[in-house]
Design a protein around this motif. Structure first.
Motif, PDB file in Angstrom:
ATOM      1  N   ARG A 112       0.835  -1.208   0.000  1.00 31.83           N
ATOM      2  CA  ARG A 112       0.000   0.000   0.000  1.00 31.83           C
ATOM      3  C   ARG A 112       0.863   1.249   0.000  1.00 31.83           C
ATOM      4  NH1 ARG A 112      -4.718  -0.973   4.506  1.00 31.83           N
ATOM      5  NH2 ARG A 112      -5.913  -2.481   3.310  1.00 31.83           N
ATOM      6  N   ALA A 113       1.850   1.276   0.888  1.00 33.64           N
ATOM      7  CA  ALA A 113       2.714   2.456   0.989  1.00 33.64           C
ATOM      8  C   ALA A 113       3.482   2.683  -0.313  1.00 33.64           C
ATOM      9  CB  ALA A 113       3.682   2.300   2.158  1.00 33.64           C
ATOM     10  N   LEU A 114       4.052   1.616  -0.885  1.00 30.03           N
ATOM     11  CA  LEU A 114       4.788   1.757  -2.139  1.00 30.03           C
ATOM     12  C   LEU A 114       3.886   2.236  -3.268  1.00 30.03           C
ATOM     13  CD1 LEU A 114       7.104  -1.386  -2.212  1.00 30.03           C
ATOM     14  CD2 LEU A 114       7.814   0.988  -2.197  1.00 30.03           C
ATOM     15  N   THR A 115       2.668   1.716  -3.335  1.00 28.31           N
ATOM     16  CA  THR A 115       1.752   2.106  -4.404  1.00 28.31           C
ATOM     17  C   THR A 115       1.344   3.565  -4.272  1.00 28.31           C
ATOM     18  OG1 THR A 115       0.930  -0.156  -4.522  1.00 28.31           O
ATOM     19  CG2 THR A 115      -0.423   1.549  -5.527  1.00 28.31           C
ATOM     20  N   ILE A 116       1.023   3.992  -3.063  1.00 33.03           N
ATOM     21  CA  ILE A 116       0.580   5.374  -2.863  1.00 33.03           C
ATOM     22  C   ILE A 116       1.719   6.360  -3.132  1.00 33.03           C
ATOM     23  CG2 ILE A 116      -0.199   7.015  -1.114  1.00 33.03           C
ATOM     24  CD1 ILE A 116      -1.846   4.649   0.075  1.00 33.03           C
ATOM     25  N   ILE A 117       2.903   6.093  -2.583  1.00 31.46           N
ATOM     26  CA  ILE A 117       4.041   6.994  -2.788  1.00 31.46           C
ATOM     27  C   ILE A 117       4.484   6.972  -4.251  1.00 31.46           C
ATOM     28  CG2 ILE A 117       6.449   7.400  -2.187  1.00 31.46           C
ATOM     29  CD1 ILE A 117       5.758   6.332   0.622  1.00 31.46           C
ATOM     30  N   GLY A 118       4.572   5.779  -4.842  1.00 32.06           N
ATOM     31  CA  GLY A 118       4.990   5.670  -6.234  1.00 32.06           C
ATOM     32  C   GLY A 118       3.992   6.299  -7.191  1.00 32.06           C
ATOM     33  N   GLY A 119       2.703   6.133  -6.927  1.00 37.82           N
ATOM     34  CA  GLY A 119       1.690   6.753  -7.776  1.00 37.82           C
ATOM     35  C   GLY A 119       1.739   8.261  -7.716  1.00 37.82           C
ATOM     36  N   SER A 120       1.935   8.795  -6.515  1.00 38.29           N
ATOM     37  CA  SER A 120       2.028  10.256  -6.404  1.00 38.29           C
ATOM     38  C   SER A 120       3.304  10.776  -7.070  1.00 38.29           C
ATOM     39  CB  SER A 120       1.964  10.688  -4.940  1.00 38.29           C
ATOM     40  OG  SER A 120       3.037  10.148  -4.211  1.00 38.29           O
ATOM     41  N   MET A 121       4.414  10.031  -6.972  1.00 33.98           N
ATOM     42  CA  MET A 121       5.640  10.436  -7.675  1.00 33.98           C
ATOM     43  C   MET A 121       5.451  10.382  -9.183  1.00 33.98           C
ATOM     44  SD  MET A 121       8.934   8.932  -5.630  1.00 33.98           S
ATOM     45  CE  MET A 121      10.006   9.230  -6.999  1.00 33.98           C
ATOM     46  N   LEU A 122       4.746   9.366  -9.664  1.00 31.30           N
ATOM     47  CA  LEU A 122       4.506   9.218 -11.088  1.00 31.30           C
ATOM     48  C   LEU A 122       3.666  10.378 -11.621  1.00 31.30           C
ATOM     49  CD1 LEU A 122       4.852   7.313 -13.534  1.00 31.30           C
ATOM     50  CD2 LEU A 122       2.736   6.220 -12.842  1.00 31.30           C
ATOM     51  N   ILE A 123       2.593  10.696 -10.921  1.00 33.09           N
ATOM     52  CA  ILE A 123       1.736  11.813 -11.335  1.00 33.09           C
ATOM     53  C   ILE A 123       2.491  13.137 -11.231  1.00 33.09           C
ATOM     54  CG2 ILE A 123      -0.343  13.102 -10.737  1.00 33.09           C
ATOM     55  CD1 ILE A 123      -1.569  10.372  -9.918  1.00 33.09           C
TER      56      ILE A 123
END
Length: 153
Positions: free
Chosen positions: A60-71
């Protein structure tokens, strides 16, 4: 510079020695198992970290942080100026530098993608393991009125 590095090395050694001293001075708990802890004085044991829970939370943490970095990286790249560049002509050839904001955006996109993809995998696999654990616990629930046993293929 040498004085600064010596001071940092000395500080690290002192902090490491203090940490070892305090670690040896504290009393060790009677139950040292990281998986099973005794709950009170009764005989039943409980699992401290169910299987898959930690993997699910990490995903969950990796997905949320990675998604926000990607956007954020996509936004930074789209806001970079395309007209800004410096070109230098030397005897070896002509070199040109683009906007540094575009390079930062590309790095954010790469890092976000590298965190989002494993995060989704960890999240889904951890959720499956955790759900399977909860189903097994529910199959052997001794707190109800009767005894039940289930078997699955």
């Amino acid at each position: 510079m040498k004085l600064f590095l010596t001071a940092i090395a000395l500080l690290c050694c002192i902090m490491s020695g203090q940490a070892q001293f305090y670690a040896m001075a504290t009393e060790k708990p009677a139950n040292t198992s990281p998986v099973v802890q005794r709950s009170g004085n009764d005989v039943s044991y409980t699992i401290t970290r169910p299987p898959g829970l930690r993997m699910r939370n990490t995903g969950r943490a990796l997905t949320i942080i990675g998604g926000s970095m990607l956007i954020g990286g996509i936004i930074v790249v789209s806001n970079a100026e395309t007209d800004y560049y410096n070109s230098y002509t030397t005897s070896n050839g002509t070199y040109s530098e683009d906007d540094a904001q575009a390079a930062l955006g590309v790095l954010m996109i790469a890092g976000g993608t590298g965190m989002t993809i494993p995060g989704i995998i960890f999240w889904s696999k951890g959720a499956k393991k955790y759900k399977r654990h909860l189903e097994r616990e529910a199959a052997f629930n001794f707190t109800g009125r009767g005894f039940s046993l289930s078997y699955r293929f």
